[in-house]
Scaffold this motif. Structure first.
Motif, PDB file in Angstrom:
ATOM      1  N   SER B 156      12.523   4.178  -9.108  1.00 43.25           N
ATOM      2  CA  SER B 156      12.208   4.414 -10.633  1.00 43.25           C
ATOM      3  C   SER B 156      13.686   3.268 -10.845  1.00 43.25           C
ATOM      4  O   SER B 156      13.066   3.159 -12.067  1.00 43.25           O
ATOM      5  N   CYS B 157      14.372   2.875 -10.025  1.00 42.91           N
ATOM      6  CA  CYS B 157      15.525   2.506 -11.315  1.00 42.91           C
ATOM      7  C   CYS B 157      14.721   0.679 -10.476  1.00 42.91           C
ATOM      8  O   CYS B 157      15.489  -0.562 -10.289  1.00 42.91           O
ATOM      9  N   GLY B 158      13.686   0.281 -10.175  1.00 38.03           N
ATOM     10  CA  GLY B 158      13.648  -0.822  -9.814  1.00 38.03           C
ATOM     11  C   GLY B 158      13.281  -1.577  -8.753  1.00 38.03           C
ATOM     12  O   GLY B 158      12.936  -2.804  -8.476  1.00 38.03           O
ATOM     13  N   ALA B 159      13.940  -1.028  -7.451  1.00 35.77           N
ATOM     14  CA  ALA B 159      14.396  -0.975  -6.101  1.00 35.77           C
ATOM     15  C   ALA B 159      12.967  -1.654  -5.878  1.00 35.77           C
ATOM     16  O   ALA B 159      12.238  -0.654  -5.961  1.00 35.77           O
ATOM     17  N   GLU B 160      13.123  -2.707  -4.548  1.00 35.83           N
ATOM     18  CA  GLU B 160      11.940  -2.199  -3.915  1.00 35.83           C
ATOM     19  C   GLU B 160      12.420  -2.050  -2.306  1.00 35.83           C
ATOM     20  O   GLU B 160      13.366  -2.677  -1.676  1.00 35.83           O
ATOM     21  N   VAL B 161      11.405  -0.937  -2.193  1.00 39.99           N
ATOM     22  CA  VAL B 161      12.050  -0.345  -1.140  1.00 39.99           C
ATOM     23  C   VAL B 161      11.278  -0.581   0.524  1.00 39.99           C
ATOM     24  O   VAL B 161      10.175  -0.339  -0.064  1.00 39.99           O
ATOM     25  N   ILE B 162      11.989  -1.606   1.209  1.00 38.55           N
ATOM     26  CA  ILE B 162      10.855  -2.113   2.117  1.00 38.55           C
ATOM     27  C   ILE B 162      10.427  -1.099   3.302  1.00 38.55           C
ATOM     28  O   ILE B 162      11.812  -0.071   3.352  1.00 38.55           O
ATOM     29  N   GLU B 163       9.522  -1.639   4.049  1.00 43.29           N
ATOM     30  CA  GLU B 163       9.459  -0.770   5.320  1.00 43.29           C
ATOM     31  C   GLU B 163       9.712  -1.224   6.431  1.00 43.29           C
ATOM     32  O   GLU B 163      10.554  -2.285   5.955  1.00 43.29           O
TER      33      GLU B 163
END
Ligand code: SF4
Lengths: 468, 247
Positions: B156-163
């Motif tokens: 929601s803060c714009g981060a890309e959560v990487i696998e």
């Protein structure tokens, strides 16, 4: 177990694990990739069925059988005898050895074919057979490999899991003359050809038993290679070693238990072969042994059962799922644990079966991450049991004096907030590397990692000044 | 919402800025935050190493300190797990058990509180373009069932959560385990570090795990930055200007 490895006993766990990581890093690679594969197969196999309900059911069936153990064991004995099976009760490994020695003597046994049985490992059956001048031949492919290598199994289900394909290629090349670039199928075929002779010449087959149904006196065995079928049907005599905790009330229960065990162990809906052994060959049957013995083995199980907390470990069906998912086991495989049963299940049953003093530090060989309990088909609360053994360690005064006094002092401080925060601030500024020599906790940390950098000011201070 | 913050031992000494960021986040979602200064340790180190009697003393102290709090929020999954999942079983009297269960019902890990109680799904856009790896601490994951909340908030803060294939595998901290069996513990951290994808920052809801992973990365001279979830989320709210977290 290479070179000058530390002794093979639980007490040497830390040294053995460190040795394995340092000297044989390929063991970590082999174990890591095999266990991760097993675990993902298990996860798919669980997802295909209502595994949560199956596991509740299995927990209850095994739990019920254990809390009515005398009743079901007696019923099982009656059923087995009715089926023409010789039943023996063995309180200790020596009792088992005596039963085997008698069979060997009576039938003039020279060669024994064996199917994979962890109980047989626990009881040192092979060494006993050799002492009688009998040649034991392991017929499970993994067991066959480690027998050639003269190593103990490193996993409940995949005994040679610590060995790579290349290790096996070299071994088979040296011992069976197969080409160095053989494919796994070709290696298996070579082993099968060598074993065929032994199956035909053996006078005795020794197996374990996954389950024993009390109402019908049926010993159930799961496998994938067909070697159990041969072990239990080709030789004239079959001896099944069955732990007393393997009894289940009804034949009907086997259906669910066999399927769940296979799903947990290898992700298969069921083993490729299931043998339901009901007794010796009768009149018109064309194959099967002339004589069947079932040895009901205690060897410490009753003592474990009497422990109000740890008894739950006796539900174990030896599927190996907890080993496969265990991040601690994955680093070393089973040899470091120094005993037949390794990984999470080894850490919770060894104190019961061997005694806590011989089993330490295995209950500490866990970060208490809890992954094991997530997968256990009979829902053994493994972390709870680990903590239970740690509490017993403290209660019996088996932990170090430094730890005992340290914890007491710590708890005392925690009840006095002012002193606690002063002490915590002091620790924050401890020169870890230097203090490590005096404080074992810190030395263990800085041996492998950089010391953590403390916050410039504690939160307490920040709060006092006001947080914007 | 009245929230009593339980910063825990590691939080107070090693993640003080992250705990301050937790205060900022809680205020941002409308909570009135207090810090009961008599708080000490939840007792987990004693409990996990078999010192039940000592753990019980710390539990009694903690249940008293937080007896009147409407909510208790911890920026630590494992300490929250201790309070919520272990206190009841640790209790030695009916009275203690009642107090433990009462406290458990009011206790939350920070990200869990933000999502489940404060109903917050959007924080800001301060992490836009950041590639983040999230380490699931075992106790947050298994004892509290916290798995989606931190990831949702980071996104929601714009981060890309990487696998990350090993994101749910234990880092090897395990409290005293890390000091008793340091070689195996370090090998566990190595697996995490060796499977880490290319990211800007690694985060977790657990300070212990972060100390373990950053300590090991430091020893191996791996240039991986680690930050506590609370600090990263506050950066998500306040943007790059946010006061820097300590880790
Ligand atoms: S403890 Fe559970 S998961 Fe581990 S081997 Fe036994 S049955 Fe399988």
């Amino acid at each position: 177990m290479t070179g000058s490895s530390p002794e093979y006993r639980p007490g040497a766990y830390r040294e053995a694990a460190a040795h394995s990581l340092r000297e044989t890093p390929m063991v970590r690679d082999s174990v890591g990739s095999a266990t991760r594969t097993f675990d993902s197969l298990r996860a798919h196999a669980y997802a295909d069925v209502e595994s949560d309900r199956w596991r509740d059911w299995a927990r209850d069936v095994k739990g019920h059988a254990l809390t009515h153990l005398d009743q079901y064991l007696e019923q099982a004995e009656r059923s087995l005898v009715r089926n023409g099976v010789h039943v023996h009760w063995a309180a200790t490994a020596e009792d088992v050895h005596r039963v085997i020695a008698k069979v060997v003597e009576t039938h003039g046994v020279r060669t024994v074919v064996k199917s994979k049985s962890m109980l047989s490992e626990e009881l040192d059956v092979n060494a006993h057979l050799e002492s009688l001048g009998v040649r034991p031949v392991e017929t499970d492919l993994g067991e066959y490999i480690i027998q050639l290598l003269d190593e103990p199994p490193s996993h409940i289900v995949g005994p040679a899991i610590h060995r790579s394909l290349d290790d096996c290629r070299v071994l088979f090349h040296e011992r069976l003359g197969t080409p160095l670039d053989s494919e796994p199928d070709e290696l298996a075929a070579a082993a099968r050809a060598a074993l065929r002779e032994d199956f035909l010449s053996a006078d005795l087959g020794i197996s374990g038993g996954n389950f024993l149904a009390a109402d019908t006196g049926t010993v159930a065995l799961i496998e994938n290679e067909g070697n159990i079928r041969l072990t239990t049907s080709v030789p004239r005599v079959h001896v099944a070693l069955v732990g007393i905790e393997k009894v289940v009330p009804r034949f009907e229960d086997l259906a669910g238990l066999l399927q769940l065990t296979a799903r947990a162990a290898t992700g298969q809906p069921i083993g490729l072969f299931v043998s339901l052994i009901q007794g010796p060959r009768t009149g018109d049957e064309v194959d099967g042994p002339e004589e069947v013995h079932v040895v009901l083995v205690d060897n410490g199980r009753t003592t474990l059962f009497e422990d109000d907390v740890a008894w739950e470990a006796l539900r174990c069906v030896r599927c190996g799922a907890c080993l496969n998912i265990c991040p601690v086991y994955r680093q070393t495989g089973g040899h470091a644990y120094g005993w037949t049963y390794s990984g999470p299940i080894g850490a919770i049953i060894s104190p019961g079966l061997l005694g806590l003093d011989r089993a330490l530090p295995l209950p500490h060989a866990s970060s208490l991450c809890g992954a094991c309990t997530d997968v256990c088909p009979v829902r053994i609360p493994i972390p709870e049991l680990l903590i239970h053994w740690r509490e017993r360690t403290v209660d019996e005064g088996r932990n170090s004096t430094a730890e005992r006094l340290g914890m007491k002092a710590y708890a005392g401080l925690a009840e006095r907030p002012g002193a606690f925060s002063a002490a915590a601030s002091a620790l924050r500024w401890t020169p870890w590397r230097a203090a490590g020599r005096a404080l074992p906790v810190l030395s263990g940390w800085v041996q492998e990692r950089d010391a953590p950098s403390p916050s410039p000011r504690s939160f307490r201070d920040l709060w006092r000044e006001g947080i914007e | 919402m009245r929230v009593a913050l339980f910063v825990t031992c590691l939080g107070d000494q090693f993640f003080a800025e992250a705990c301050a960021d937790a205060v900022r986040l809680l205020r941002h979602v409308g909570a009135e935050v207090s810090f009961p200064t008599d708080q000490t340790c939840c007792g987990q180190p004693a409990f996990n190493s078999g010192h039940r009697r000592e753990a019980l003393r710390m539990m009694r102290h903690t249940t008293q300190v937080f007896a009147d709090a409407e909510y208790v929020v911890l920026p630590s999954g494992s300490c929250a797990g201790m309070v919520r999942s272990m206190y009841s079983g640790l209790s030695d009297t009916d009275e203690a058990r009642a107090a433990a269960e009462d406290l458990a019902a009011r206790t939350y890990e920070l990200s869990e509180f933000l999502v489940s109680v404060a109903d917050c799904e959007e924080l800001g856009d301060g992490l836009t373009g950041h590639r983040v790896a999230y380490h699931h601490g075992c106790h947050a994951l298994r004892e509290l069932g916290v798995s989606d909340q931190p990831v949702t908030l980071l996104r929601s803060c714009g981060a890309e959560v990487i696998e990350w294939s090993a994101d749910r595998e234990c880092c090897g901290f395990g409290g005293t385990f890390s000091a008793k069996l340091p070689e195996v513990s370090a090998a566990m951290a190595d697996h995490k570090l060796d499977t880490l994808p290319d990211v800007d920052v690694v985060t977790s809801a657990d300070g212990g795990c972060l100390l373990q992973l950053s300590g090991r990365a430091g020893r191996r001279e791996l240039p991986v930055p680690f930050r506590h979830l609370a600090s990263l989320l506050w950066q998500g709210v306040a943007g790059a200007e946010a006061p820097r977290g300590s880790a």
